[in-house]
Design an enzyme around this catalytic site. Structure first.
Site, PDB file in Angstrom:
ATOM      1  N   ALA A  36      26.239 -38.414  42.169  1.00 46.24           N
ATOM      2  CA  ALA A  36      26.604 -39.209  41.457  1.00 46.24           C
ATOM      3  C   ALA A  36      26.224 -40.472  41.623  1.00 46.24           C
ATOM      4  O   ALA A  36      26.273 -41.413  40.617  1.00 46.24           O
ATOM      5  CB  ALA A  36      28.306 -39.025  40.935  1.00 46.24           C
ATOM      6  N   GLY A  39      19.758 -42.171  39.639  1.00 40.99           N
ATOM      7  CA  GLY A  39      19.889 -43.213  38.720  1.00 40.99           C
ATOM      8  C   GLY A  39      20.250 -41.978  37.424  1.00 40.99           C
ATOM      9  O   GLY A  39      20.526 -42.416  36.503  1.00 40.99           O
ATOM     10  N   ARG A 114       6.148 -31.779  37.852  1.00 44.51           N
ATOM     11  CA  ARG A 114       7.731 -31.235  38.280  1.00 44.51           C
ATOM     12  C   ARG A 114       7.852 -30.653  39.243  1.00 44.51           C
ATOM     13  O   ARG A 114       8.966 -29.757  39.783  1.00 44.51           O
ATOM     14  CB  ARG A 114       8.750 -30.046  36.988  1.00 44.51           C
ATOM     15  CG  ARG A 114       9.410 -32.000  35.699  1.00 44.51           C
ATOM     16  CD  ARG A 114       9.716 -31.158  35.328  1.00 44.51           C
ATOM     17  NE  ARG A 114      10.569 -32.517  33.416  1.00 44.51           N
ATOM     18  CZ  ARG A 114      10.053 -32.698  32.398  1.00 44.51           C
ATOM     19  NH1 ARG A 114       8.133 -31.959  31.936  1.00 44.51           N
ATOM     20  NH2 ARG A 114      10.095 -33.793  32.289  1.00 44.51           N
ATOM     21  N   ASN A 121      13.860 -30.121  45.867  1.00 38.96           N
ATOM     22  CA  ASN A 121      15.241 -30.167  45.243  1.00 38.96           C
ATOM     23  C   ASN A 121      15.458 -28.286  45.304  1.00 38.96           C
ATOM     24  O   ASN A 121      16.831 -28.419  45.442  1.00 38.96           O
ATOM     25  CB  ASN A 121      14.646 -30.097  43.987  1.00 38.96           C
ATOM     26  CG  ASN A 121      14.584 -32.046  43.591  1.00 38.96           C
ATOM     27  OD1 ASN A 121      14.922 -32.870  44.418  1.00 38.96           O
ATOM     28  ND2 ASN A 121      14.464 -31.893  42.670  1.00 38.96           N
ATOM     29  N   ILE A 144      20.845 -30.265  36.370  1.00 39.33           N
ATOM     30  CA  ILE A 144      19.413 -31.050  35.837  1.00 39.33           C
ATOM     31  C   ILE A 144      18.123 -31.329  36.965  1.00 39.33           C
ATOM     32  O   ILE A 144      16.931 -31.487  36.314  1.00 39.33           O
ATOM     33  CB  ILE A 144      20.052 -32.576  35.725  1.00 39.33           C
ATOM     34  CG1 ILE A 144      21.423 -32.425  34.358  1.00 39.33           C
ATOM     35  CG2 ILE A 144      18.612 -33.536  35.095  1.00 39.33           C
ATOM     36  CD1 ILE A 144      22.074 -33.508  34.364  1.00 39.33           C
ATOM     37  N   ASN A 146      15.275 -31.065  39.166  1.00 38.70           N
ATOM     38  CA  ASN A 146      13.814 -30.420  38.733  1.00 38.70           C
ATOM     39  C   ASN A 146      13.237 -30.137  39.365  1.00 38.70           C
ATOM     40  O   ASN A 146      13.761 -30.113  41.278  1.00 38.70           O
ATOM     41  CB  ASN A 146      12.952 -31.368  38.198  1.00 38.70           C
ATOM     42  CG  ASN A 146      13.036 -31.615  36.543  1.00 38.70           C
ATOM     43  OD1 ASN A 146      13.064 -30.769  35.340  1.00 38.70           O
ATOM     44  ND2 ASN A 146      13.421 -32.770  35.685  1.00 38.70           N
ATOM     45  N   ASP A 177      14.541 -32.675  26.262  1.00 35.62           N
ATOM     46  CA  ASP A 177      13.614 -31.891  25.250  1.00 35.62           C
ATOM     47  C   ASP A 177      14.138 -32.400  23.229  1.00 35.62           C
ATOM     48  O   ASP A 177      13.460 -32.405  23.161  1.00 35.62           O
ATOM     49  CB  ASP A 177      13.351 -30.761  25.274  1.00 35.62           C
ATOM     50  CG  ASP A 177      12.312 -30.864  27.180  1.00 35.62           C
ATOM     51  OD1 ASP A 177      12.217 -31.286  27.323  1.00 35.62           O
ATOM     52  OD2 ASP A 177      13.025 -30.277  27.479  1.00 35.62           O
ATOM     53  N   HIS A 204      10.555 -26.941  30.589  1.00 34.05           N
ATOM     54  CA  HIS A 204      11.566 -28.066  30.823  1.00 34.05           C
ATOM     55  C   HIS A 204       9.974 -28.534  31.974  1.00 34.05           C
ATOM     56  O   HIS A 204      10.907 -29.036  31.864  1.00 34.05           O
ATOM     57  CB  HIS A 204      12.771 -28.174  31.456  1.00 34.05           C
ATOM     58  CG  HIS A 204      12.943 -29.694  31.499  1.00 34.05           C
ATOM     59  ND1 HIS A 204      13.646 -29.881  30.245  1.00 34.05           N
ATOM     60  CD2 HIS A 204      13.488 -30.583  32.273  1.00 34.05           C
ATOM     61  CE1 HIS A 204      13.943 -31.125  30.430  1.00 34.05           C
ATOM     62  NE2 HIS A 204      14.361 -31.591  31.926  1.00 34.05           N
TER      63      HIS A 204
END
Length: 347
Positions: A36, A39, A114, A121, A144, A146, A177, A204
């Site tokens: 949270a 960005g 990505r 990640n 969300i 990536n 998208d 994605h």
């Protein structure tokens, strides 16, 4: 002139009715935002703070969450905002959450794809999956982080190992998208983008993003060259933003907007309505192609996915693009499943 005492009472009444509900309204819901302070996370949290269905909004990040929560708590909407910081407080932030939305992780920089984010990640996805299994096994989870094509299979593999996996409750958020496709088509057709309807299927990243222009409403009638240029722009729109920001960020505001819209749809689905069909595209476990995960339009309901609408009708060019994209997507999925299995073994 209104009596000052009456004026004061009237000013308080809407807030009191809004907070406690009326007419037998069901309980408000808890949404946890993991990442949270980043960005995407900050504007996403701002947008979610405005949703009347949310009674508790918990914010988690490794640091600097308290200030974001304090700032948001000054906004006069229903949701109570709570801050949690550090790895040790992740489970507390997610405890009994109805929805967990995850923008956490490293963003892209110029020159990065990505896929370059997997190493960093994947550990974020692993931590969230383990925490969710303990703290909120029945939550709807919207990732969300990536690369989504890889991250969602990682999470699914870990949840399966923990015995808490429900394919109807795990989503890779690809709604950006769709938002981009609507915006670009709206500009080309000189119509309100909010009135444009276009499915975007696949994954994605790059060529795995497949906007189905043949099913666009209102119709898109570009030449083959114009159509290819538009598809390429939708597929590479994230890079367009990364380059425009000159290394200072990636697509944060548009992603926050798209993610908030998706979470709002999940909330409406949980609340349920016989008069409303809630449709969103998202990357989920799927059998509509031979890829184990695939984004298609979905009907949302109280338990997450109510129905997978499946592939829209494709023209010949779109069928060819689908055939070319599937091996790329399947390789990412296989990579995600393998990484997930390695993480389970290591833990």
């Amino acid at each position: 002139m209104l009596n000052p005492r009456l004026l004061t009472q009237l000013s308080r009444e809407p807030a009191r009715a809004f907070q406690f509900g009326s007419g037998g309204c069901r309980r408000g819901l808890k949404v946890a935002v993991v990442g949270a302070g980043g960005g995407i996370g900050q504007p996403l949290s701002l947008l979610l703070k405005q949703n009347p269905h949310i009674s508790t909004l918990t914010l988690h990040d490794l640091k600097n969450t308290a200030g974001v929560a304090a700032d948001l708590s000054h906004i006069n909407t229903r949701a109570t905002v709570c801050a949690f910081e550090g790895k040790d407080n992740l489970r507390k932030a997610m405890d009994k959450a109805d929805i967990v939305v995850v923008p956490a992780g490293m963003p892209r920089k110029p020159g990065m794809k990505r896929e370059d984010l997997v190493g960093v990640n994947a550990s974020v996805a692993c931590s969230v999956a383990y925490a969710a299994s303990d703290a909120c096994p029945g939550a709807l989870m919207a990732f969300i982080t990536n690369p989504i094509n890889v991250i969602v299979p990682i999470v699914a593999t870990i949840l399966k190992a923990k015995g808490t996996y429900d394919p109807n409750r795990l989503f890779g958020v690809t709604s950006l998208d769709v938002v981009r496709a609507k915006a670009f088509v709206g500009d080309i057709l000189n119509v309100d983008p909010q009135t444009v309807n276009i499915p975007v299927i696949g994954g994605h990243t790059g060529r795995t993003i497949l906007p189905i222009l043949s099913q666009c409403d209102p119709p898109y009638k570009g030449t083959d060259e114009e159509r290819e240029a538009l598809i390429h722009r939708i597929q590479e729109a994230g890079t367009e933003v990364v380059n425009a920001k000159g290394g200072l960020g990636s697509a944060t505001l548009s992603m926050a907007y798209a993610a908030a819209n998706f979470v709002n749809s999940l909330l409406r689905g949980i609340k349920g309505s016989d008069d409303e069909c809630i449709v969103e595209c998202a990357y989920v476990e799927s059998d509509v192609t031979d890829a184990k995960f695939f984004a298609t339009p979905l009907i949302l309901g109280p338990q997450g996915i109510k129905d997978n609408i499946g592939l829209p009708e494709l023209d010949d060019m779109e069928k060819q693009a689908l055939d070319c994209m599937l091996p790329i997507l399947k390789a990412s999925i296989d990579k995600g499943i393998k990484l997930g299995e390695e993480m389970v073994d290591n833990c």
